[in-house]
Scaffold this active site. Structure first.
Site, PDB file in Angstrom:
ATOM      1  N   GLU A  13     -18.916  30.384 -50.869  1.00  0.00           N
ATOM      2  CA  GLU A  13     -18.674  29.427 -50.678  1.00  0.00           C
ATOM      3  C   GLU A  13     -18.834  29.331 -49.017  1.00  0.00           C
ATOM      4  O   GLU A  13     -20.182  28.991 -48.996  1.00  0.00           O
ATOM      5  CB  GLU A  13     -16.688  29.329 -50.359  1.00  0.00           C
ATOM      6  CG  GLU A  13     -16.776  29.167 -51.210  1.00  0.00           C
ATOM      7  CD  GLU A  13     -14.632  28.384 -51.359  1.00  0.00           C
ATOM      8  OE1 GLU A  13     -14.183  27.274 -51.451  1.00  0.00           O
ATOM      9  OE2 GLU A  13     -14.622  29.716 -50.889  1.00  0.00           O
TER      10      GLU A  13
ATOM     11  N   ASN B 191      -5.711  31.527 -56.251  1.00  0.00           N
ATOM     12  CA  ASN B 191      -4.381  31.384 -56.254  1.00  0.00           C
ATOM     13  C   ASN B 191      -4.529  30.057 -55.938  1.00  0.00           C
ATOM     14  O   ASN B 191      -3.047  28.801 -56.516  1.00  0.00           O
ATOM     15  CB  ASN B 191      -4.504  31.826 -55.067  1.00  0.00           C
ATOM     16  CG  ASN B 191      -3.076  31.585 -54.569  1.00  0.00           C
ATOM     17  OD1 ASN B 191      -2.240  32.608 -55.671  1.00  0.00           O
ATOM     18  ND2 ASN B 191      -2.442  31.400 -53.152  1.00  0.00           N
TER      19      ASN B 191
ATOM     20  N   ASP C 172      -0.498  36.174 -58.412  1.00  0.00           N
ATOM     21  CA  ASP C 172      -1.679  36.927 -59.440  1.00  0.00           C
ATOM     22  C   ASP C 172      -1.181  36.732 -61.124  1.00  0.00           C
ATOM     23  O   ASP C 172      -0.314  37.824 -61.366  1.00  0.00           O
ATOM     24  CB  ASP C 172      -1.390  37.931 -58.554  1.00  0.00           C
ATOM     25  CG  ASP C 172      -2.382  39.018 -58.704  1.00  0.00           C
ATOM     26  OD1 ASP C 172      -2.919  39.201 -59.901  1.00  0.00           O
ATOM     27  OD2 ASP C 172      -3.351  40.338 -57.843  1.00  0.00           O
ATOM     28  N   MET C 173      -1.897  36.922 -60.949  1.00  0.00           N
ATOM     29  CA  MET C 173      -2.113  36.452 -63.045  1.00  0.00           C
ATOM     30  C   MET C 173      -2.139  37.367 -63.796  1.00  0.00           C
ATOM     31  O   MET C 173      -1.618  37.855 -64.617  1.00  0.00           O
ATOM     32  CB  MET C 173      -3.626  35.690 -63.169  1.00  0.00           C
ATOM     33  CG  MET C 173      -3.649  34.725 -65.353  1.00  0.00           C
ATOM     34  SD  MET C 173      -2.006  34.337 -65.589  1.00  0.00           S
ATOM     35  CE  MET C 173      -2.311  32.403 -65.322  1.00  0.00           C
TER      36      MET C 173
ATOM     37  N   ARG D 169       2.307  27.297 -56.062  1.00  0.00           N
ATOM     38  CA  ARG D 169       1.824  25.544 -56.055  1.00  0.00           C
ATOM     39  C   ARG D 169       2.450  26.005 -57.068  1.00  0.00           C
ATOM     40  O   ARG D 169       1.888  25.550 -57.954  1.00  0.00           O
ATOM     41  CB  ARG D 169       0.958  25.145 -55.374  1.00  0.00           C
ATOM     42  CG  ARG D 169       0.670  25.445 -53.968  1.00  0.00           C
ATOM     43  CD  ARG D 169      -0.761  25.498 -53.535  1.00  0.00           C
ATOM     44  NE  ARG D 169      -1.776  25.757 -52.594  1.00  0.00           N
ATOM     45  CZ  ARG D 169      -3.096  25.828 -52.805  1.00  0.00           C
ATOM     46  NH1 ARG D 169      -3.435  24.411 -52.491  1.00  0.00           N
ATOM     47  NH2 ARG D 169      -3.852  26.720 -52.212  1.00  0.00           N
TER      48      ARG D 169
ATOM     49  N   GLY E 264     -11.151  33.057 -58.919  1.00  0.00           N
ATOM     50  CA  GLY E 264     -10.695  35.015 -59.219  1.00  0.00           C
ATOM     51  C   GLY E 264     -10.298  35.054 -60.573  1.00  0.00           C
ATOM     52  O   GLY E 264     -10.769  35.473 -60.870  1.00  0.00           O
TER      53      GLY E 264
ATOM     54  N   HIS F 170     -12.649  25.501 -60.475  1.00  0.00           N
ATOM     55  CA  HIS F 170     -12.108  26.510 -59.379  1.00  0.00           C
ATOM     56  C   HIS F 170     -10.827  27.577 -59.963  1.00  0.00           C
ATOM     57  O   HIS F 170      -9.663  26.793 -59.781  1.00  0.00           O
ATOM     58  CB  HIS F 170     -12.641  25.969 -57.863  1.00  0.00           C
ATOM     59  CG  HIS F 170     -12.516  26.912 -57.141  1.00  0.00           C
ATOM     60  ND1 HIS F 170     -13.192  27.789 -56.548  1.00  0.00           N
ATOM     61  CD2 HIS F 170     -11.021  27.741 -56.686  1.00  0.00           C
ATOM     62  CE1 HIS F 170     -12.694  28.214 -55.424  1.00  0.00           C
ATOM     63  NE2 HIS F 170     -10.954  28.080 -55.614  1.00  0.00           N
TER      64      HIS F 170
ATOM     65  N   HIS G 275     -12.015  21.864 -52.826  1.00  0.00           N
ATOM     66  CA  HIS G 275     -12.597  23.209 -53.352  1.00  0.00           C
ATOM     67  C   HIS G 275     -13.994  22.313 -53.577  1.00  0.00           C
ATOM     68  O   HIS G 275     -14.919  22.779 -54.072  1.00  0.00           O
ATOM     69  CB  HIS G 275     -12.503  23.933 -54.683  1.00  0.00           C
ATOM     70  CG  HIS G 275     -11.424  24.749 -54.669  1.00  0.00           C
ATOM     71  ND1 HIS G 275      -9.870  23.836 -54.833  1.00  0.00           N
ATOM     72  CD2 HIS G 275     -10.464  25.413 -53.370  1.00  0.00           C
ATOM     73  CE1 HIS G 275      -8.835  25.029 -55.132  1.00  0.00           C
ATOM     74  NE2 HIS G 275      -9.725  25.061 -53.505  1.00  0.00           N
TER      75      HIS G 275
ATOM     76  N   ARG H 170     -15.529  26.458 -42.004  1.00  0.00           N
ATOM     77  CA  ARG H 170     -14.857  25.608 -43.818  1.00  0.00           C
ATOM     78  C   ARG H 170     -13.903  24.686 -43.398  1.00  0.00           C
ATOM     79  O   ARG H 170     -12.745  25.493 -42.767  1.00  0.00           O
ATOM     80  CB  ARG H 170     -14.230  27.013 -45.299  1.00  0.00           C
ATOM     81  CG  ARG H 170     -13.355  26.299 -46.044  1.00  0.00           C
ATOM     82  CD  ARG H 170     -13.190  27.229 -47.020  1.00  0.00           C
ATOM     83  NE  ARG H 170     -12.148  26.313 -48.036  1.00  0.00           N
ATOM     84  CZ  ARG H 170     -11.245  26.938 -48.865  1.00  0.00           C
ATOM     85  NH1 ARG H 170     -10.588  27.956 -47.483  1.00  0.00           N
ATOM     86  NH2 ARG H 170     -10.303  26.053 -48.842  1.00  0.00           N
TER      87      ARG H 170
ATOM     88  N   ASN I 212     -14.700  31.722 -43.126  1.00  0.00           N
ATOM     89  CA  ASN I 212     -13.649  30.518 -43.930  1.00  0.00           C
ATOM     90  C   ASN I 212     -11.791  31.212 -43.662  1.00  0.00           C
ATOM     91  O   ASN I 212     -11.566  32.707 -44.540  1.00  0.00           O
ATOM     92  CB  ASN I 212     -15.110  31.655 -45.233  1.00  0.00           C
ATOM     93  CG  ASN I 212     -14.063  30.182 -46.589  1.00  0.00           C
ATOM     94  OD1 ASN I 212     -13.058  30.034 -46.108  1.00  0.00           O
ATOM     95  ND2 ASN I 212     -14.399  30.800 -47.609  1.00  0.00           N
TER      96      ASN I 212
END
Length: 405
Positions: A391, A218, A290-291, A248, A338, A215, A187, A99, A7
């Site tokens: 996944e 990141n 990163d949140m 993004r 995530g 989903h 996704h 993937r 993946n």
């Protein structure tokens, strides 16, 4: 059947080895015999390699120099050598599933990889430059190890092949359609897995009639799924469209891009870097993609971090609203990946805007690190599920089904 899954991400390469009985496959994931992960840092000059097995053996190493393909070969060799050895030789692997982020119009179902398939993946690399080339490296690495093993491509775009034309075609000139410029969606492996897993969690034979899957990693995307089929999604021709993401931008007015090219001397390369690597949470907050780090900065009074949070939530709610109208209602809302799995604040912020549907979130359950659970109150008109996306297991399932035909 021993199935190895690769993946490939933009800066990571994850891998799992599963053993699946020839006569049975379940949507509920099995534990892999072996798991490996490469994190590339410093423009892929350094590889941080982590390996673990179901028996508890582990390996952690950092490798400088060499090529990414050499790093991958090193990781794969730990399957049959050293403390993490779980097979005698790599030839025991029956099939390798990859993937592939972008399959274009030609590849909607999983296929055995041939020279033509590899050429198509390479050709589509200009639409998924952070992902398709890395996947090709994985395919080549397996070929170097064993020419005889069957390799399968599982496409992230495949699940969204059922989008109606009204949702898939952009309102530009019609010759765009003839050029293959359309919404592909991404996704898909995760969205499809979550729709099937939702049915299991709710005790049903089929997915809920009207389902929205969120989903949120990141990269972020939503899918409107009706009777198990994708009918709308937020990502488009490339994985850049749609929601605000880690680095993004998501959707922006295309006039901005024309303006920057025409009046601000932006090169195409600079524009691509900004939209993909320096926007989103990272670009607005100035802190991180990163949140978790953005939330920490908010707690310290950082106003730009707060703005990043506010924009993210606004766009998430707007996106859910768009999916809602495509479905004509909502039976089940799913959070995965995530942030979707690990941020109760994101889930609560999204659900607060949906009270008019009769959705009622159980605030206590939401805080208790739920995994594959319904976190709505018993009297909620909409079920709210947190699902750990699998996944790799879904890719293994596609390989199993393809080889059993």
């Amino acid at each position: 059947m021993k199935i190895l899954v690769l993946n490939a991400g933009s800066s990571t390469q994850k891998s799992c080895l599963y053993e699946i009985a020839d006569e049975a496959f379940s949507t509920q994931a099995a534990q892999p015999l072996w798991e490996g992960k490469i994190n590339w840092v410093q423009d892929r000059g350094v590889a941080e390699i982590e390996v673990k097995t179901a028996m508890g053996a582990t390996l952690q190493e950092s490798i400088c120099g060499d090529s990414p393909q050499a790093h991958l070969n090193y990781m794969l060799n730990t399957l049959s050598d050293g403390a993490t050895k779980i097979i005698d030789q790599l030839s025991e692997i029956d099939v390798v599933g990859h993937r592939i982020v972008h399959g274009g119009q030609d590849y909607r179902d999983s296929v055995v990889i041939t020279e033509d398939v590899k050429k198509a993946i390479a050709r589509l690399s200009n639409l998924a430059p952070a992902h398709n080339p890395v996947a090709l490296e994985g395919i080549k690495a397996i070929e170097e190890i064993s020419k005889d093993v069957t390799q399968v491509a599982v496409f992230d775009t495949g699940f969204h092949a059922t989008l109606p034309d009204a949702a898939a075609i952009y309102p530009g000139p019609y010759h765009w359609v003839e050029q293959g410029i359309r919404r592909y969606g991404f996704h898909g492996i995760s969205h499809q897995y979550c729709s099937q897993r939702a049915a299991q969690i709710l005790g049903r034979d089929v997915p809920p009639e009207r389902l929205i899957t969120c989903h949120l990693g990141n990269g972020c995307s939503l899918a409107a799924i009706k009777n198990g089929r994708s009918i709308d999604t937020t990502m488009g021709f490339t994985p850049l469209e749609g929601l605000m993401m880690g680095s993004r931008s998501g959707s922006v007015d295309p006039g901005i891009l024309i303006y920057l090219l025409q009046y601000c001397n932006y090169s195409i390369e600079k524009l691509d870097h900004i939209l993909n690597k320096a926007s989103g949470l990272k670009g607005i907050s100035g802190v991180s993609s990163d949140m978790r780090e953005v939330r920490e900065s908010i707690a310290q009074g950082n106003s730009r971090a707060q703005l990043a949070w506010d924009i993210y939530v606004h766009r998430l709610r707007s996106g859910i609203g768009a999916m809602l109208t495509s479905l004509g209602g909502l039976d089940t809302l799913v959070f995965t990946a995530g942030m979707g799995e690990n941020s109760p604040e994101i889930r609560q912020a999204a659900c607060e805007a949906l009270g008019f549907l009769g959705l009622k979130l159980d605030l206590e359950k939401n805080q208790q690190h739920p995994v594959d659970e319904d976190i709505a109150t018993p009297d909620s008109a909409v079920r709210v599920l947190v699902i750990h996306t699998q996944e790799d297991w879904a890719i293994a399932g596609q390989c199993w089904q393809l080889l059993k035909q």
